[in-house]
Design a protein around this motif. Structure first.
Motif, short mmCIF file in Angstrom:
data_model
loop_
_atom_site.label_atom_id
_atom_site.label_comp_id
_atom_site.label_asym_id
_atom_site.label_seq_id
_atom_site.Cartn_x
_atom_site.Cartn_y
_atom_site.Cartn_z
N PHE A 146 0.85 -1.20 0.00
CA PHE A 146 0.00 0.00 0.00
C PHE A 146 0.88 1.24 0.00
O PHE A 146 2.08 1.17 0.27
CB PHE A 146 -0.99 0.01 1.17
CG PHE A 146 -0.37 0.16 2.54
CD1 PHE A 146 -0.04 -0.95 3.30
CD2 PHE A 146 -0.13 1.43 3.09
CE1 PHE A 146 0.52 -0.83 4.57
CE2 PHE A 146 0.41 1.56 4.35
CZ PHE A 146 0.75 0.43 5.10
N CYS A 175 -2.47 7.40 3.78
CA CYS A 175 -3.15 7.01 5.02
C CYS A 175 -3.59 8.27 5.78
O CYS A 175 -2.79 9.18 5.99
CB CYS A 175 -2.20 6.21 5.92
SG CYS A 175 -1.73 4.64 5.21
N PRO A 176 -4.86 8.32 6.19
CA PRO A 176 -5.32 9.50 6.96
C PRO A 176 -4.52 9.62 8.27
O PRO A 176 -4.21 8.61 8.91
CB PRO A 176 -6.78 9.18 7.27
CG PRO A 176 -7.16 8.08 6.33
CD PRO A 176 -5.92 7.34 5.98
N CYS A 210 -5.95 7.83 11.32
CA CYS A 210 -6.25 6.38 11.29
C CYS A 210 -5.58 5.72 12.49
O CYS A 210 -4.39 5.94 12.75
CB CYS A 210 -5.72 5.74 10.00
SG CYS A 210 -5.98 3.94 9.97
N ARG A 268 -4.49 2.92 12.81
CA ARG A 268 -3.49 1.97 12.29
C ARG A 268 -3.74 0.51 12.74
O ARG A 268 -2.86 -0.16 13.29
CB ARG A 268 -2.08 2.38 12.71
CG ARG A 268 -1.77 3.86 12.45
CD ARG A 268 -0.44 4.02 11.77
NE ARG A 268 0.06 5.40 11.67
CZ ARG A 268 -0.39 6.32 10.85
NH1 ARG A 268 -1.41 6.07 10.05
NH2 ARG A 268 0.15 7.52 10.81
N PRO A 269 -4.93 -0.01 12.47
CA PRO A 269 -5.19 -1.42 12.82
C PRO A 269 -4.30 -2.38 12.05
O PRO A 269 -4.06 -3.50 12.48
CB PRO A 269 -6.67 -1.61 12.44
CG PRO A 269 -6.95 -0.55 11.43
CD PRO A 269 -6.10 0.62 11.81
N CYS A 270 -3.78 -1.92 10.92
CA CYS A 270 -2.90 -2.80 10.13
C CYS A 270 -1.63 -3.12 10.92
O CYS A 270 -1.11 -4.24 10.87
CB CYS A 270 -2.54 -2.14 8.80
SG CYS A 270 -1.80 -0.50 8.97
N PHE A 299 5.15 2.74 10.90
CA PHE A 299 5.01 4.17 10.61
C PHE A 299 6.00 4.88 11.51
O PHE A 299 5.64 5.50 12.50
CB PHE A 299 3.58 4.64 10.86
CG PHE A 299 2.62 4.16 9.81
CD1 PHE A 299 2.39 4.90 8.65
CD2 PHE A 299 1.98 2.94 9.95
CE1 PHE A 299 1.52 4.44 7.67
CE2 PHE A 299 1.11 2.46 8.97
CZ PHE A 299 0.88 3.22 7.83
N CYS A 358 -8.19 -2.60 6.79
CA CYS A 358 -7.98 -1.17 6.51
C CYS A 358 -9.32 -0.48 6.26
O CYS A 358 -10.07 -0.89 5.37
CB CYS A 358 -7.09 -1.01 5.29
SG CYS A 358 -6.94 0.69 4.77
N PRO A 359 -9.64 0.56 7.03
CA PRO A 359 -10.96 1.20 6.87
C PRO A 359 -11.17 1.84 5.50
O PRO A 359 -12.30 2.00 5.06
CB PRO A 359 -10.99 2.25 7.99
CG PRO A 359 -9.58 2.42 8.44
CD PRO A 359 -8.86 1.14 8.13
N ILE A 360 -10.08 2.20 4.82
CA ILE A 360 -10.27 2.79 3.48
C ILE A 360 -9.80 1.84 2.37
O ILE A 360 -9.67 2.24 1.20
CB ILE A 360 -9.57 4.17 3.38
CG1 ILE A 360 -8.07 4.05 3.67
CG2 ILE A 360 -10.24 5.20 4.27
CD1 ILE A 360 -7.29 5.33 3.33
N ILE A 405 -7.05 0.31 1.32
CA ILE A 405 -5.95 0.63 0.39
C ILE A 405 -4.86 -0.46 0.37
O ILE A 405 -3.87 -0.34 -0.34
CB ILE A 405 -5.30 1.99 0.72
CG1 ILE A 405 -4.68 1.98 2.13
CG2 ILE A 405 -6.26 3.13 0.50
CD1 ILE A 405 -3.73 3.16 2.36
N ILE A 406 -5.05 -1.51 1.19
CA ILE A 406 -4.01 -2.54 1.21
C ILE A 406 -4.34 -3.61 0.16
O ILE A 406 -5.42 -4.20 0.17
CB ILE A 406 -3.88 -3.20 2.60
CG1 ILE A 406 -3.69 -2.11 3.68
CG2 ILE A 406 -2.68 -4.16 2.61
CD1 ILE A 406 -3.51 -2.64 5.09
S1 SF4 Z 1 -5.29 0.75 8.26
FE1 SF4 Z 1 -5.16 1.48 6.14
S2 SF4 Z 1 -5.33 3.69 6.30
FE2 SF4 Z 1 -4.89 2.95 8.35
S3 SF4 Z 1 -2.66 3.11 8.54
FE3 SF4 Z 1 -3.14 1.03 7.83
S4 SF4 Z 1 -3.03 1.13 5.59
FE4 SF4 Z 1 -3.17 3.24 6.34
#
Ligand code: SF4
Ligand code: SF4
Length: 353
Positions: free
Chosen positions: A103, A108-109, A112, A114-116, A127, A149-151, A153-154
């Motif tokens: 991704f 990334c907002p 967020c 960061r559940p990932c 991060f 990922c809530p949006i 993107i992964i």
């Molecule tokens: S969950 Fe998605 S938006 Fe949030 S930090 Fe991870 S990759 Fe970025």
């Protein structure tokens, strides 16, 4: 005339007490692979399975070699150390073991949560100042971050083994075994890969065939494969790896049920070779096999001959390895080394005892 005993790994298979450590077909964290190979050699693993890449194989060999001068010390402490066989894994088509998460961290907002990062069992998403996003070498493709990922993107980047490079690796004689990941409907793809590898399979002691759930109707595929393997001279050993719930053993006790069910099904089919579980295996697996009378014992008709452990075996030792600075070797830190061997042995000796 003095008769030589079979290699201990072969004896373990024959006795139904085989233990394989899976480092991961996509796992490329070289220091971790080296540490794992040292710790699990001293703990008594029979085989270590790694990605089919020269750098990864070199790291695993270095870890196994680092255990050699410590074999006597390990035995004195009551462990049953080995010099395990080395196996490389390849695929004949799409397979979750052969992928990486991907991704763009710049989108990334900022808010967020960061559940990932939290869900990744390999600390492969960061991060921090030095690194943003997926740490590629550590990602082994478990896929747990993909839906979280809530949006959304992964994504995933899949890869297919390159037979020419794998063939060159096999010809070096540095590995004793290969594992081919296949699926019931992939007869043609398997044959193509087999033909491409055929000039480099004759030195191998062992060929493992890894197949997932859904083998109903797929046993004919495995029978065809067993004929191909039988045509090799000398004929290598065969392991049928039943990959019940891939890369999930660290999630919870119940993940082991799928591989046990599949293992029982394949064992009952009486294919030539040995049946070994993987995919969802953990500390609960041996107990469950005992309860179900699926471990080899006298007079037993249907049994499995071994167990492979992946994410569960790696996650057990990861907190210890985090204490090792930089590129230090595990053996340079005796306290950490023997703590790691002790933890590893608690898993290995379950099937051995
Ligand atoms: S969950 Fe998605 S938006 Fe949030 S930090 Fe991870 S990759 Fe970025
Ligand atoms: S959760 Fe799994 S797929 Fe995602 S980055 Fe971590 S190891 Fe890779």
């Amino acid at each position: 005339m003095q008769l030589s005993l079979p290699h201990p790994s072969l004896q373990a298979l024959q006795a139904g007490r085989w233990f394989k450590l899976i480092c991961g077909a996509s796992f490329q964290d070289l220091p971790a692979i080296r540490h794992l190979a040292t710790a699990y050699s001293l703990a008594g693993a029979d085989c270590i399975d790694v990605a089919a890449e020269p750098a990864v194989v070199a790291a695993a060999r270095s870890g196994i070699a680092a255990a050699k001068p410590l074999l006597a010390a390990a035995a004195q402490q009551g462990y049953k150390p080995t010099q395990p066989w080395l196996m490389v894994s390849v695929n004949d088509g799409e397979d979750p073991h052969f992928r990486k998460a991907v991704f763009d961290p710049t989108i990334c907002p900022a808010d967020c949560p960061r559940p990932c990062v939290t869900i990744c069992p390999a600390d492969a998403i960061a991060f921090i100042k030095e690194k943003q996003g997926v740490i590629v070498d550590r990602c082994y493709g478990c896929g747990r971050c993909l839906p979280i990922c809530p949006i959304q993107i992964i994504g995933e980047q899949k890869h297919l083994s390159t037979p020419v490079a794998v063939g060159e690796l096999l010809k070096t004689g540095e590995v004793q075994a290969i594992e081919i990941h296949t699926q019931p409907e992939r007869g043609e793809e398997f044959l193509k890969l087999w033909q491409e590898l055929s000039g480099s399979l004759d030195q191998l002691k062992l060929i493992s065939i890894s197949a997932p759930r859904g083998l109903e109707g797929g046993l004919d595929h495995l029978r065809s494969i067993s004929k191909l393997i039988a045509s090799l001279t000398p004929t290598p050993l065969i392991i049928w790896q039943t990959d019940g719930r891939p890369m999930s053993g660290d999630i919870g006790m119940g993940t082991t049920h799928a591989t046990i069910a599949l293992g029982r099904q394949v064992a009952a089919a009486k294919l030539p070779g040995y049946v070994q579980l993987a995919g969802g295996t953990n500390h609960y697996t041996v107990d469950k096999l005992r309860q179900l009378k699926l471990l080899k014992s006298a007079g037993q008709e249907v049994f499995v001959s071994g167990i492979a452990y992946g994410s569960y075996a790696r996650v057990m030792l990861a907190p210890l390895f985090e204490q090792i600075p930089g590129n230090d070797k595990l053996a340079e830190h005796p306290d950490i080394l023997w703590a790691a061997v002790d933890r590893a042995a608690s898993l290995v000796q379950q099937i051995k005892s």
